[in-house]
Write an enzyme that holds these catalytic residues in place. Structure first.
Site: not given
Length: 250
Positions: A154, A53
């Protein structure tokens, strides 16, 4: 949108799924107004935004693009204020034997995993320092210390991130603390796909290398983040915190 009860803002890259979502949830629980960035999964971003929210603002951003990062930072500073916390969690992984790796596969991973945190720190740290406080947490990897096959891009990016962390800690002290948080085997969708931890035979073999004989949770990673951003870590900077059940005792 108002800043919540702590009066503090946090920015989390890759903050809408996996470990990043756990970081976002933890910071919201701690009272931060969180700006969560994503790039590739709009559905996960919508789900995170709906769950959290008004406590979380979600933006799509490519952290490997310095211009885009600059524009994002300008917007965050203008509308939310100076972040107290920056979590550089966004990452890419493209496995390939090094002799077969393309220039694009090399640069895509390095640009996201190493250049991205540099761009974000460069964009926000001056305002943090001027404000008198701030915390940057870079999410590194055990493969930044111990290499693995087919992951040269990586591994190199995460090794570089560990040194980037130390350099930033030196330059931004005493007011801005910078540390690296290193996850071991953590139960995420990505880990299940890449290492096949859901398959009993693979999981059993993996657990033999972990003294605690289990795979970690995203919530445990979030708890480690809570320590690094909190007052209890006020004297901790330029360090790496490894959360891996004792698998790698460095």
């Amino acid at each position: 949108m108002s800043v919540r009860e702590t009066g503090r803002v946090a920015v989390v890259t890759g903050g809408t799924k996996g470990i990043g979502l756990a970081f976002t949830r933890k910071l919201v629980k701690l009272g931060y107004q969180v700006v969560a960035l994503y790039r590739h999964d709009p559905e996960a971003a919508r789900t995170a935004a709906a769950e959290l929210g008004d406590a979380c603002t979600v933006f799509r951003a490519d952290v490997s693009d310095s211009g885009e990062v600059g524009r994002l930072a300008d917007g965050v500073l203008a509308h939310h204020g100076v972040p107290h916390v920056l979590v550089n969690n966004a990452g890419r992984n493209i496995d390939r034997p090094f002799a077969e790796m393309s220039d694009d596969e090399w640069h895509t991973v390095l640009d996201t995993n190493l250049s991205g945190p540099f761009y974000l720190a460069r964009a926000f740290a001056p305002a943090m320092r001027e404000a008198g406080s701030g915390v940057i947490v870079n999410i590194a990897a055990t493969t930044g210390i111990r290499p693995r096959f087919n992951g040269i891009n990586y591994c190199a990016s995460k090794a570089g991130l560990l040194h980037l962390t130390k350099c930033l800690a030196l330059e931004l002290a005493p007011h801005v603390r910078v540390n690296a948080l290193i996850p071991g085997m953590i139960d995420t969708e990505d880990m299940q796909m890449r290492v096949r931890t859901a398959a009993p035979e693979h999981r059993a073999s993996m657990l033999t290398s972990i003294p605690q004989e289990r795979i970690g949770t995203v919530e445990e990673m979030a708890s480690a983040l809570e320590f690094l951003v909190g007052d209890g870590a006020a004297y901790v900077t330029g360090q790496k915190l490894i959360v891996d059940g004792g698998q790698f005792m460095w």
